[in-house]
Design a protein around this motif. Structure first.
Motif, short mmCIF file in Angstrom:
data_model
loop_
_atom_site.label_atom_id
_atom_site.label_comp_id
_atom_site.label_asym_id
_atom_site.label_seq_id
_atom_site.Cartn_x
_atom_site.Cartn_y
_atom_site.Cartn_z
N ASN A 57 75.52 38.69 86.45
CA ASN A 57 74.96 37.38 86.80
C ASN A 57 73.48 37.28 86.43
N LEU A 58 72.77 38.41 86.43
CA LEU A 58 71.35 38.39 86.09
C LEU A 58 71.11 38.18 84.60
N LEU A 59 72.17 38.33 83.79
CA LEU A 59 72.03 38.13 82.35
C LEU A 59 72.09 36.66 81.96
N VAL A 60 72.64 35.82 82.83
CA VAL A 60 72.83 34.41 82.50
C VAL A 60 71.49 33.70 82.45
N GLY A 61 71.31 32.89 81.41
CA GLY A 61 70.07 32.15 81.23
C GLY A 61 69.38 32.53 79.92
N THR A 62 68.18 32.02 79.75
CA THR A 62 67.38 32.30 78.56
C THR A 62 66.42 33.45 78.85
N HIS A 63 66.55 34.54 78.08
CA HIS A 63 65.73 35.74 78.32
C HIS A 63 65.35 36.36 76.98
N ASP A 64 64.40 37.28 77.05
CA ASP A 64 64.05 38.11 75.91
C ASP A 64 64.90 39.38 76.00
N PHE A 65 65.86 39.52 75.06
CA PHE A 65 66.84 40.62 75.12
C PHE A 65 66.48 41.75 74.16
#
Length: 575
Positions: free
Chosen positions: A333-341
């Motif tokens: 669930n913490l991966l969902v969204g816009t992030h720098d991967f």
């Protein structure tokens, strides 16, 4: 060259195309004018040929007696004038056949003379001349796409990647899926070459990765006589804009134009029913583990499978065993969204400088079937685009969480680039359980056609593949049950039973499978019994440190290729 000579040197396909274009642009009068020009040119050529023939025939007699052309020569000239005009530069089929017969006759005559001379010299021991005819090679003309109608289409592909070295064709890498695809396209004469086909692919799957939702777009040969659609205003963007309603000059919706568009769409659908069945044609030429499921007309030549794709969905299959699926879901669930991967990929600083991506959904889902330790599950990840090895890196960290070796909060720590600019060292998960499951496009852009007979045939092939793997799995399970029925080994020092060791639940298929150890084939590399926390491990260089160590020449090459000024981007961090 005379005014009409160039017309006689054109093929019938080229003449047909010229006549059609003249009729469309200038009407039937222009076509009649062309016909008259051709007829007059043929007559003038015939007259010139007759005069040349008469002159040639009269030259011996004229040189000897100095008199006019005799009657026989005049008769020959008149016959030549009545004969149809023939382009001497390009002989017709009858002329070619006559030349071949004359050549065969001369060869047989010469062969007979040589044999006769041989008989005179050697007597009865000589062999008679051969009566076999000389075979002439067929004039196989190269395939010319210009003689056929063409259209821009999308193909829905599926393949099992365990036998291939990735999807994308590379000059130095054999056995890729694209290599077999283009081989089939060329053999079926659907394209001339890749460069002229306006080819685009949705995803670049790595070595061993499979796909059910791969989509490619390209321009191919069509059975229809309609031309390619004109280039539209669809932008090369990841999310194309929705279709707008037609409007009149006052800015109000125009129902008549909308109805005309609907009529054109229905007409196109009717034409598609008479189109080549591309899946049938290609599946006959592709290997058994690569198949075309369906096809769809592309809305325009500007439509690309890569840039017009809205969402890509991947699945990663694994066995539940003793994994904590709830903790894995909490971390996902913490991966969902816009992030720098950037800490969840293989960093390629020469081709990627933006590591920000958006994940729409990440779910841990149980499959139907077995339960308990043998329960099959998969991680479903949806997003617009992904980085190199991003899914496999995500799965590797989630497995550590499922094994209770890391807390779900480790995901947030890896996404915090300012606090943790360096990526900890960890192995990525295996590529074999990963599949590109689906690629989604706007409904107004793509509407795939599926042939029931094609799908039925493919289903039979897949059932055979499933049966082979199910039998293999059952045999392995039988061996495991045989071992479990035997008494565990006793420890001589303690006189206690030693339980069997179970497979590492984190990696159902290890990332290094099937590598060898010390030259012993079939052995899998053993993992360390003591786990080291991710941020207690050695750290990789940060993005800025990697760019800072680049030479000026390398930076200039990147700038020439992509237009990026990486030295200015990192500023004072460059050394």
């Amino acid at each position: 060259m005379g005014g009409g000579d160039w017309l006689r040197r054109l093929s019938r396909f080229e003449l047909k195309a010229i006549v059609q274009k003249l009729a469309e642009a200038h009407g039937e009068d222009a076509v009649k004018a062309v016909a008259q020009s051709v007829a007059s040119s043929s007559t003038a050529f015939a007259e010139a040929t007759a005069a040349e023939t008469a002159k040639t025939s009269a030259s011996p007699a004229a040189s000897a007696a100095g008199d006019d052309v005799p009657g026989d020569a005049a008769t020959a000239a008149a016959a030549a004038a009545r004969a149809p005009a023939v382009d001497q530069g390009v002989p017709n089929s009858a002329t070619r056949k006559r030349h071949v017969r004359d050549s065969d006759g001369k060869q047989q005559q010469e062969s007979g003379e040589r044999a006769k001379q041989g008989n005179d010299m050697s007597g009865k021991d000589a062999k008679p001349p051969s009566s076999k005819k000389v075979k002439t090679k067929k004039n196989n003309k190269a395939f010319d796409m210009d003689f056929f109608a063409q259209r821009h289409i999308a193909l829905h592909l599926a393949y099992f990647g365990d036998g291939y070295r990735g999807f994308c064709a590379q000059p130095t890498v054999p056995e890729t899926v694209e290599e077999h695809l283009f081989r089939a396209l060329k053999k079926a004469c659907l394209i001339t070459d890749r460069a002229s086909s306006q080819y685009s692919r949705c995803g670049r799957t790595d070595v061993g990765v499979s796909a059910l939702g791969q989509v490619v777009t390209l321009t191919v040969r069509s059975k229809l006589a309609s031309p390619l659609p004109e280039a539209s205003t669809i932008p090369r963007a990841k999310s194309p804009p929705p279709k707008k309603r037609a409007k009149n000059t006052d800015g109000e919706p125009n129902e008549e134009m909308d109805a005309a568009d609907d009529t054109a769409a229905k007409a196109a659908a009717s034409d598609d029913a008479n189109e080549l069945d591309y899946p049938v044609v290609l599946n006959r030429l592709l290997p058994d583990d690569i198949f075309v499921l369906g096809w769809a007309p592309a809305p325009s030549r500007d439509f690309q499978a890569r840039f017009n794709c809205e969402t890509r969905t991947y699945r990663y299959y694994f066995m539940a065993r003793d994994l904590d699926l709830e903790a894995m879901q909490k971390a996902a669930n913490l991966l969902v969204g816009t992030h720098d991967f950037r800490h969840f990929c293989k960093m390629d600083v020469t081709n990627v400088k933006n590591f920000v991506r958006r994940i729409e959904a990440a779910e841990v889902i149980k499959c139907d079937g077995a339960h308990g330790a043998r329960q099959m599950c998969y991680l479903k990840v949806c997003g617009s685009a992904f980085l190199w090895h991003q899914i496999r890196c995500l799965v590797s960290v989630l497995f550590l969480v499922g094994q209770r070796l890391e807390s779900p909060d480790v995901i947030s720590a890896l996404l915090d680039i300012e606090k943790n600019p360096r990526k900890p060292v960890y192995d990525i998960a295996s590529e074999l359980p990963l599949i590109l499951y689906e690629s989604e496009y706007a409904a107004s852009d793509i509407d795939f056609r599926y042939n029931a007979e094609v799908l039925s045939e493919l289903r039979q092939r897949l059932e055979l593949r499933e049966a082979r793997h199910a039998i293999s799995a059952s045999m392995a399970r039988g061996v495991i049950e045989f071992i479990d029925e035997r008494a565990p080994v006793k420890d001589a020092s303690t006189a206690q039973l030693v339980p069997f060791k179970t497979t590492d639940a984190c990696v159902p298929i290890p990332s290094d499978f099937p590598k060898t150890i010390a030259g012993k084939p079939g052995r899998v590399q053993k993992s360390s019994s003591k786990h080291v926390k991710l941020f207690d491990r050695p750290l990789c260089d940060s993005y800025e440190e990697r760019v800072g160590r680049m030479s000026e020449r390398k930076l200039q090459d990147i700038k020439d290729k992509h237009g990026w000024d990486l030295a200015s981007d990192i500023g004072s961090d460059r050394k």
